[in-house]
Scaffold this active site. Structure first.
Site, PDB file in Angstrom:
ATOM      1  N   LYS A 201      10.365  45.141  37.585  1.00 23.14           N
ATOM      2  CA  LYS A 201      11.607  44.810  36.508  1.00 23.14           C
ATOM      3  C   LYS A 201      11.443  46.166  35.852  1.00 23.14           C
ATOM      4  CE  LYS A 201      12.723  42.669  32.120  1.00 23.14           C
ATOM      5  NZ  LYS A 201      12.681  41.601  31.365  1.00 23.14           N
ATOM      6  N   LYS A 255      14.692  43.710  39.451  1.00 25.01           N
ATOM      7  CA  LYS A 255      15.868  43.555  38.352  1.00 25.01           C
ATOM      8  C   LYS A 255      15.722  45.096  37.646  1.00 25.01           C
ATOM      9  CE  LYS A 255      16.421  41.548  33.951  1.00 25.01           C
ATOM     10  NZ  LYS A 255      15.444  40.732  32.972  1.00 25.01           N
TER      11      LYS A 255
HETATM   12  C1  PBG Z   1      13.400  39.734  28.591  1.00 26.83           C
HETATM   13  C2  PBG Z   1      14.650  39.713  29.500  1.00 26.83           C
HETATM   14  C3  PBG Z   1      15.461  40.815  29.497  1.00 26.83           C
HETATM   15  C4  PBG Z   1      16.394  40.275  30.473  1.00 26.83           C
HETATM   16  C5  PBG Z   1      15.966  39.221  30.966  1.00 26.83           C
HETATM   17  N1  PBG Z   1      14.789  38.721  30.419  1.00 26.83           N
HETATM   18  C6  PBG Z   1      15.755  41.884  28.764  1.00 26.83           C
HETATM   19  C7  PBG Z   1      14.782  42.897  28.633  1.00 26.83           C
HETATM   20  O1  PBG Z   1      13.858  42.988  29.056  1.00 26.83           O
HETATM   21  O2  PBG Z   1      14.969  43.821  27.742  1.00 26.83           O
HETATM   22  C8  PBG Z   1      17.839  40.899  30.790  1.00 26.83           C
HETATM   23  C9  PBG Z   1      18.701  40.327  31.528  1.00 26.83           C
HETATM   24  C10 PBG Z   1      20.168  40.772  31.611  1.00 26.83           C
HETATM   25  O3  PBG Z   1      20.499  42.024  31.330  1.00 26.83           O
HETATM   26  O4  PBG Z   1      21.028  40.419  31.950  1.00 26.83           O
HETATM   27  N2  PBG Z   1      12.312  39.899  28.878  1.00 26.83           N
END
Ligand code: PBG
Length: 329
Positions: A201, A255
């Site tokens: 991520k 992601k």
């Molecule tokens: C939280 C999380 C995030 C997303 C999914 N879970 C945001 C972040 O890490 O700030 C993003 C999903 C999206 O942008 O559609 N940990």
């Protein structure tokens, strides 16, 4: 290997007719490939549009049937629940995450009661929807603490499993959390609850609209670069994935999606594990607003989703999943 020469070989020959193009297609998409994120909000009988995400809404738990019915009609296997937490319930340690009356817990119970096992439920494990500073864990001198955060994430995971969550999805990027969560789930009798690790991520600007949707955007202090990955790196993603597999991840996520197709491909080629792609909120909003403004035509959705398949993704988390039948037909 390339064989043949022009003019004996003309690749356009097979492309001439639609029926012929169908016969030589290398990748396909079906409803089975999709997961829909759903945003929850407090209250009764409300469906509230997320300003930065056209056609995406926040639902009160009592209105969840509307979107779950739609998901079932589109034949998707799973939904993912995300809460818009009332700011009054947020604090420095995100304790609302461990409240069994929080939105996610209520949402899981509602869906499991009404739909039994007709659709899978996946839940994020991270504290950002619950903390007053918007970070995924405990903050000390602007640094997110690792081991102390994991202790809370373990409890959050077990609670979600107790409520009936099928797939626990740690999205926090703490080191070592998958192993500890696996151990805690097993110890509590949840050895069949799956773990989908957000293994690779990246610290990304593409999350903007999501943070708007869960109400953490204005609260976020600084950025998430001391725990989420640096977008300059790919090998590091393989190390993250390797560790999570060792620790017991059943599936891994990359992601965001589109800017990281190379990472999806590398993970797929290096590990024999299902790789999921998350087409995140920013990707969704750019595409949807582009279509809405007439800048681009809507086939871009299918083209983009297909690119995840081509890269090697088994499944795709996307805000288009509740309309997917129409999109892929
Ligand atoms: C939280 C999380 C995030 C997303 C999914 N879970 C945001 C972040 O890490 O700030 C993003 C999903 C999206 O942008 O559609 N940990």
């Amino acid at each position: 290997m390339i064989t043949g020469n022009y003019p004996n070989l003309r690749l356009r020959r097979s492309r001439k007719n639609n029926w012929s193009r169908k016969l030589i297609e290398e990748n396909t998409l079906s409803s089975n490939d999709f997961i829909l994120p759903i945003f929850l909000i407090d209250g009764k009988n409300k469906k509230q549009e997320v300003n930065s995400m056209p056609d995406v809404y926040r639902y009160t738990v009592d209105r969840l049937d509307e979107i779950i019915d739609k998901s079932l009609k589109n034949k998707i296997p799973m939904v993912a629940l995300f809460p818009y937490t009332n700011p009054k319930k947020k604090n420095k340690i995100g304790s609302e995450a461990l409240n069994e009356e929080n939105l996610v817990c209520k949402g899981i119970r509602y869906i499991k009661k009404r739909y039994k096992n007709k659709i899978g439920i996946m839940c994020d494990v991270a504290l950002d929807p619950y903390t007053s500073h918007g970070h995924d864990g405990l903050l000390k001198s602007n640094y997110v603490l690792n081991d102390e955060t994991i202790e809370i994430l373990i409890k959050q995971s077990v609670l979600q499993a107790e409520m009936g969550c099928d797939v626990i999805a740690p999205s926090d990027m703490m080191d070592g959390r998958v192993g500890k969560i696996r151990k805690a789930l097993d110890k509590n009798g949840f050895h069949l609850v799956q773990i989908l690790s957000y293994a690779a991520k990246y610290a990304s600007s593409y999350y903007g609209p999501f943070r708007d949707a869960v109400g953490s955007k204005k609260l976020l202090v600084g950025d998430k670069k001391n725990y989420q990955m640096d977008y300059r790196n790919r090998s590091e993603a393989l190390r993250e994935v390797a560790l999570d597999i060792k620790e017991g991840a059943d599936m891994v996520m990359v992601k965001p999606g589109l800017p990281y197709l190379d990472v999806i491909k590398a993970v797929k080629e290096n590990f024999k594990i299902p790789v999921f792609a998350y087409q995140v909120s920013g990707e969704y909003s750019l595409i949807s607003n582009g279509i809405k403004k007439g800048i681009i035509n809507k086939e871009i959705i299918l083209e983009t989703l297909m690119s995840f398949k081509r890269a090697g993704a088994s499944a795709i988390v996307t805000y288009y999943a509740d309309r997917i039948k129409k999109i892929i037909s």
